[in-house]
Write a protein that holds these residues in place. Structure first.
Motif, PDB file in Angstrom:
ATOM      1  N   LEU A  14      61.808  68.382  22.436  1.00  0.00           N
ATOM      2  CA  LEU A  14      62.476  68.366  24.765  1.00  0.00           C
ATOM      3  C   LEU A  14      63.599  66.754  23.942  1.00  0.00           C
ATOM      4  O   LEU A  14      63.164  66.127  23.252  1.00  0.00           O
ATOM      5  N   ALA A  15      64.444  67.523  24.646  1.00  0.00           N
ATOM      6  CA  ALA A  15      66.066  66.099  23.955  1.00  0.00           C
ATOM      7  C   ALA A  15      65.983  65.852  22.149  1.00  0.00           C
ATOM      8  O   ALA A  15      66.651  64.520  22.272  1.00  0.00           O
ATOM      9  N   GLY A  16      65.733  66.907  21.784  1.00  0.00           N
ATOM     10  CA  GLY A  16      65.069  65.870  20.738  1.00  0.00           C
ATOM     11  C   GLY A  16      64.606  65.962  19.879  1.00  0.00           C
ATOM     12  O   GLY A  16      64.396  65.120  18.419  1.00  0.00           O
ATOM     13  N   ALA A  17      63.319  65.361  20.743  1.00  0.00           N
ATOM     14  CA  ALA A  17      61.962  64.814  20.543  1.00  0.00           C
ATOM     15  C   ALA A  17      60.695  65.964  19.934  1.00  0.00           C
ATOM     16  O   ALA A  17      61.318  67.104  20.778  1.00  0.00           O
ATOM     17  N   THR A  18      60.364  65.082  19.263  1.00  0.00           N
ATOM     18  CA  THR A  18      59.168  66.529  19.463  1.00  0.00           C
ATOM     19  C   THR A  18      58.286  66.365  19.598  1.00  0.00           C
ATOM     20  O   THR A  18      57.668  64.839  20.270  1.00  0.00           O
ATOM     21  N   VAL A  19      57.979  66.752  21.039  1.00  0.00           N
ATOM     22  CA  VAL A  19      56.911  66.783  21.729  1.00  0.00           C
ATOM     23  C   VAL A  19      55.303  67.718  21.739  1.00  0.00           C
ATOM     24  O   VAL A  19      55.375  69.133  21.149  1.00  0.00           O
ATOM     25  N   GLU A  20      54.457  67.598  22.197  1.00  0.00           N
ATOM     26  CA  GLU A  20      53.218  68.125  22.016  1.00  0.00           C
ATOM     27  C   GLU A  20      52.899  69.309  23.976  1.00  0.00           C
ATOM     28  O   GLU A  20      52.915  68.927  25.280  1.00  0.00           O
ATOM     29  N   PHE A  21      53.168  70.382  23.989  1.00  0.00           N
ATOM     30  CA  PHE A  21      52.868  71.738  25.642  1.00  0.00           C
ATOM     31  C   PHE A  21      52.005  71.585  25.032  1.00  0.00           C
ATOM     32  O   PHE A  21      51.058  72.658  26.190  1.00  0.00           O
ATOM     33  N   GLY A  22      50.608  71.563  24.064  1.00  0.00           N
ATOM     34  CA  GLY A  22      49.503  71.607  24.549  1.00  0.00           C
ATOM     35  C   GLY A  22      48.512  70.550  24.157  1.00  0.00           C
ATOM     36  O   GLY A  22      49.038  69.584  24.691  1.00  0.00           O
ATOM     37  N   LEU A  50      47.878  61.781   9.745  1.00  0.00           N
ATOM     38  CA  LEU A  50      47.854  61.225  10.790  1.00  0.00           C
ATOM     39  C   LEU A  50      48.304  59.883  11.002  1.00  0.00           C
ATOM     40  O   LEU A  50      47.929  59.080  10.237  1.00  0.00           O
ATOM     41  N   VAL A  51      48.380  59.960  12.415  1.00  0.00           N
ATOM     42  CA  VAL A  51      48.470  58.453  12.783  1.00  0.00           C
ATOM     43  C   VAL A  51      47.831  58.104  14.395  1.00  0.00           C
ATOM     44  O   VAL A  51      46.870  59.252  14.614  1.00  0.00           O
ATOM     45  N   HIS A  52      47.922  57.190  14.826  1.00  0.00           N
ATOM     46  CA  HIS A  52      46.906  57.064  15.453  1.00  0.00           C
ATOM     47  C   HIS A  52      47.172  56.224  16.960  1.00  0.00           C
ATOM     48  O   HIS A  52      49.060  55.190  16.914  1.00  0.00           O
ATOM     49  N   VAL A  72      48.955  64.052  15.045  1.00  0.00           N
ATOM     50  CA  VAL A  72      50.119  64.525  13.124  1.00  0.00           C
ATOM     51  C   VAL A  72      50.984  64.003  13.096  1.00  0.00           C
ATOM     52  O   VAL A  72      51.847  64.707  14.711  1.00  0.00           O
ATOM     53  N   THR A  73      51.379  63.301  12.970  1.00  0.00           N
ATOM     54  CA  THR A  73      53.133  63.287  12.710  1.00  0.00           C
ATOM     55  C   THR A  73      53.987  64.536  12.481  1.00  0.00           C
ATOM     56  O   THR A  73      53.385  65.531  11.585  1.00  0.00           O
ATOM     57  N   GLY A  74      55.102  64.387  13.263  1.00  0.00           N
ATOM     58  CA  GLY A  74      55.319  66.069  13.186  1.00  0.00           C
ATOM     59  C   GLY A  74      54.511  67.093  14.645  1.00  0.00           C
ATOM     60  O   GLY A  74      55.260  68.228  14.230  1.00  0.00           O
ATOM     61  N   GLY A  75      53.193  66.840  14.563  1.00  0.00           N
ATOM     62  CA  GLY A  75      52.679  67.662  15.767  1.00  0.00           C
ATOM     63  C   GLY A  75      52.055  68.451  15.602  1.00  0.00           C
ATOM     64  O   GLY A  75      51.475  68.279  14.181  1.00  0.00           O
ATOM     65  N   MET A  76      51.276  68.794  16.461  1.00  0.00           N
ATOM     66  CA  MET A  76      49.663  70.121  15.942  1.00  0.00           C
ATOM     67  C   MET A  76      50.110  70.823  15.380  1.00  0.00           C
ATOM     68  O   MET A  76      48.690  72.116  14.201  1.00  0.00           O
ATOM     69  N   PHE A 131      54.067  59.490  26.332  1.00  0.00           N
ATOM     70  CA  PHE A 131      53.885  60.021  25.227  1.00  0.00           C
ATOM     71  C   PHE A 131      54.008  58.473  24.176  1.00  0.00           C
ATOM     72  O   PHE A 131      54.028  57.975  23.251  1.00  0.00           O
ATOM     73  N   THR A 132      55.461  58.281  25.146  1.00  0.00           N
ATOM     74  CA  THR A 132      56.193  56.527  23.666  1.00  0.00           C
ATOM     75  C   THR A 132      55.426  55.276  24.368  1.00  0.00           C
ATOM     76  O   THR A 132      55.694  54.698  23.298  1.00  0.00           O
ATOM     77  N   THR A 133      54.751  55.467  25.399  1.00  0.00           N
ATOM     78  CA  THR A 133      54.139  54.267  25.021  1.00  0.00           C
ATOM     79  C   THR A 133      52.511  54.403  24.795  1.00  0.00           C
ATOM     80  O   THR A 133      52.677  53.457  23.308  1.00  0.00           O
ATOM     81  N   LYS A 134      51.828  55.334  24.213  1.00  0.00           N
ATOM     82  CA  LYS A 134      50.971  55.791  23.792  1.00  0.00           C
ATOM     83  C   LYS A 134      51.168  56.024  22.525  1.00  0.00           C
ATOM     84  O   LYS A 134      50.112  55.721  21.254  1.00  0.00           O
ATOM     85  N   TRP A 135      51.834  57.028  21.893  1.00  0.00           N
ATOM     86  CA  TRP A 135      52.124  56.847  20.054  1.00  0.00           C
ATOM     87  C   TRP A 135      53.717  56.522  19.528  1.00  0.00           C
ATOM     88  O   TRP A 135      54.436  56.961  19.843  1.00  0.00           O
ATOM     89  N   PRO A 136      53.195  55.491  19.221  1.00  0.00           N
ATOM     90  CA  PRO A 136      53.859  54.152  18.413  1.00  0.00           C
ATOM     91  C   PRO A 136      55.955  55.463  17.683  1.00  0.00           C
ATOM     92  O   PRO A 136      56.161  54.912  17.707  1.00  0.00           O
ATOM     93  N   HIS A 137      54.978  56.515  17.242  1.00  0.00           N
ATOM     94  CA  HIS A 137      55.677  56.738  16.036  1.00  0.00           C
ATOM     95  C   HIS A 137      56.982  58.168  17.080  1.00  0.00           C
ATOM     96  O   HIS A 137      57.704  58.770  15.761  1.00  0.00           O
ATOM     97  N   LEU A 138      56.145  57.868  18.261  1.00  0.00           N
ATOM     98  CA  LEU A 138      57.509  58.532  19.142  1.00  0.00           C
ATOM     99  C   LEU A 138      58.157  57.864  19.707  1.00  0.00           C
ATOM    100  O   LEU A 138      59.515  58.928  20.116  1.00  0.00           O
ATOM    101  N   ARG A 139      59.051  56.520  19.753  1.00  0.00           N
ATOM    102  CA  ARG A 139      59.760  56.236  20.170  1.00  0.00           C
ATOM    103  C   ARG A 139      61.135  56.545  19.578  1.00  0.00           C
ATOM    104  O   ARG A 139      61.176  56.304  17.944  1.00  0.00           O
ATOM    105  N   ARG A 140      61.512  56.131  20.451  1.00  0.00           N
ATOM    106  CA  ARG A 140      63.469  56.692  19.679  1.00  0.00           C
ATOM    107  C   ARG A 140      64.351  55.689  19.913  1.00  0.00           C
ATOM    108  O   ARG A 140      64.420  54.497  20.450  1.00  0.00           O
ATOM    109  N   PRO A 141      64.935  55.194  18.782  1.00  0.00           N
ATOM    110  CA  PRO A 141      66.272  54.603  18.438  1.00  0.00           C
ATOM    111  C   PRO A 141      66.661  54.580  20.201  1.00  0.00           C
ATOM    112  O   PRO A 141      67.199  53.141  19.894  1.00  0.00           O
TER     113      PRO A 141
END
Length: 470
Positions: A43-51, A80-82, A215-219, A338-348
């Motif tokens: 979504l908008a170039g970002a990895t997002v879980e749809f499930g 694995l990330v937290h 999982v980084t990169g998505g489930m 998502f971007t608050t909960k998962w730091p690895h998803l934060r966008r520049p």
């Protein structure tokens, strides 16, 4: 394997580990993709879980969960990330109030701890000298909590939490199936608050560490890695329409009725939702099919938003998400930042990712709206719900959105579910030991539970073969 969700893939990996080299394993999946309710998108170039977005790190005994073990088995241990430490809230009366700590899926052991959110009725929870439940008794969660602590605790705490997990209602969901630790304690404790404290005390307490992982990169990476590790032949768009016991094994009727493919196999893991599994089982054992087919499901829709960076001024900075009690009358029942909960998803560029969940059991008609209508309604409600927490700054329009519909996605375990599943499995074990059941429709929701269910089904087949050896 009939079914290519995570339960079926976990069964395939376990069979690969347990069977002799050269054993042929085939996964038949009706749809065009593996993974079931695990689906990663963009979504908008970002990895997002749809499930499903994450899984528990620990199992009930305190060790690694089955999902963590599977991720390590298939080479994703380092991926694995937290989540960041963050608070969740309840949307009540136009305010986002922190979820009280120390409850068991919303059921309090300390009534004072929930006073800011709900009004318990402590006089109901008296000790009358006998356990809350009989040895084999199962009731709905709502029945027990209403009887002991009053309706406010159910409606404002327990129901939204169960709704977030099961899209179901506390007054319909089985205590034994959804809250097994509390059910066990209720068979020895005379008060509900005492049962909560006993269940919490009995739970293992591993030292610190995160509760959830992804999982980084998505489930979908976990799905693909499990499929590869299984060494199975993957058959997509391959619906199994009939299951027939034959001498030495099973015959599968695969594909369209006008041009079916007949396949003979030694054993079958039915890693399907209850309804399609029941249709196949009806041709094997009518009674077993009827037991399995009693399970109903809820449908949900997940609406994902990519919001411009200035949305940070409108969203609560310290929350990972919130739940909405049904009594609030909103379409949204939960939201995740998502971007608050998962730091690895934060966008520049500061783009924020938010997901709203829609749909409770019995409210399927609300999902009949078009995607555009769901997006508009979810954004409007999200803006209203965060208005107070964001200091009144308007929530900007999304730069992109996505609607993922999951029809019949979440099992609704009514009282007696565990007994019905046990009876179905016992009947199959006695008459057809090389036919097993796996998945959320039988053993519970959540990725670790589904993984363990698939692995157990595989082990049962291996045991059946070992027992049949001369």
């Amino acid at each position: 394997m009939v079914g290519g969700g995570i339960a079926g893939l976990a069964a395939a990996v376990r069979l690969r580990d347990r069977l002799p080299a050269g054993a042929r394993i085939t996964v038949y999946e009706q749809s065009g993709a593996l993974g079931g309710k695990l689906r990663t998108g963009s979504l908008a170039g970002a990895t997002v879980e749809f499930g499903a977005e994450s899984f528990l790190v620990r199992d009930p005994a305190g060790g690694d969960s089955a999902a963590v073990a599977l991720a390590r088995r298939v080479g994703l241990g380092d991926a694995l990330v937290h989540p960041a430490t963050g608070r969740a809230a309840l949307a009540i009366g136009g305010e986002l109030r922190p979820v009280p700590p120390g409850t068991l899926v919303g059921v309090p052991g300390d009534l004072a701890a929930v006073a800011a959110v709900a009004r318990p009725e402590p006089e109901r929870d008296h000790d009358d000298g006998r356990p809350l439940l009989g040895p084999d008794e199962d009731v709905t969660v709502g029945d027990l909590v209403r009887r002991r602590l009053g309706g406010d605790v159910v409606d404002r705490l327990v129901d939204p939490m169960l709704g977030g997990v099961y899209a179901g209602r506390a007054d319909q969901l089985s205590l034994a199936a959804t809250m097994p630790a509390l059910a066990r304690a209720a068979r020895t404790e005379p008060t509900l608050t005492g049962a909560v404290r006993a269940a919490q005390a009995a739970a293992p307490r591993p030292p610190g560490g995160p509760v959830f992982a992804t999982v980084t990169g998505g489930m979908s990476r976990l799905v693909a890695a499990a499929a590869e590790a299984s060494g199975a032949e993957i058959r997509l768009n391959a619906a199994v329409r009939e299951l027939v016991p034959v001498s030495g094994g099973w015959r599968l009727v695969v594909g369209p009725a006008r041009d079916p493919e007949l396949v003979e196999v030694d054993a079958v893991v039915l890693a399907l939702p209850a309804r399609p599994a029941a249709r196949l089982l009806a041709g094997v054992d009518v009674a077993v099919g009827a037991l399995v087919g009693r399970l109903d499901y809820a449908s949900v829709a997940l609406v994902s938003f990519a919001l411009p960076a200035r949305a940070a001024e409108a969203l609560p900075a310290d929350l990972s998400g919130f739940l909405v009690p049904a009594g609030e009358g909103t379409l949204i029942k939960a939201a995740t930042f998502f971007t608050t909960k998962w730091p690895h998803l934060r966008r520049p560029d500061g783009t924020l990712l938010v997901r709203a969940s829609i749909g409770r059991y019995g409210e399927e008609h609300l999902l009949h709206r078009s995607d555009d209508e769901l997006v508009s309604a979810a954004h409007r409600e999200l803006a209203d719900l965060v208005a107070g927490a964001g200091g009144g700054v308007p929530l900007p329009e999304p730069v992109a959105s996505h609607v993922q519909r999951w029809g019949g996605a979440l099992p609704q375990y009514t009282p007696g579910h565990l007994d019905r599943v046990a009876a179905a499995r016992a009947a199959l074990r006695n008459a057809y030991p090389t036919l097993t059941l796996a998945g959320a429709g039988y053993d519970g929701v959540g990725i670790p539970v589904c993984v363990r269910s698939g692995e157990t089904a595989a082990e049962d087949i291996v045991k059946a073969w070992e027992a049949a050896r001369p």
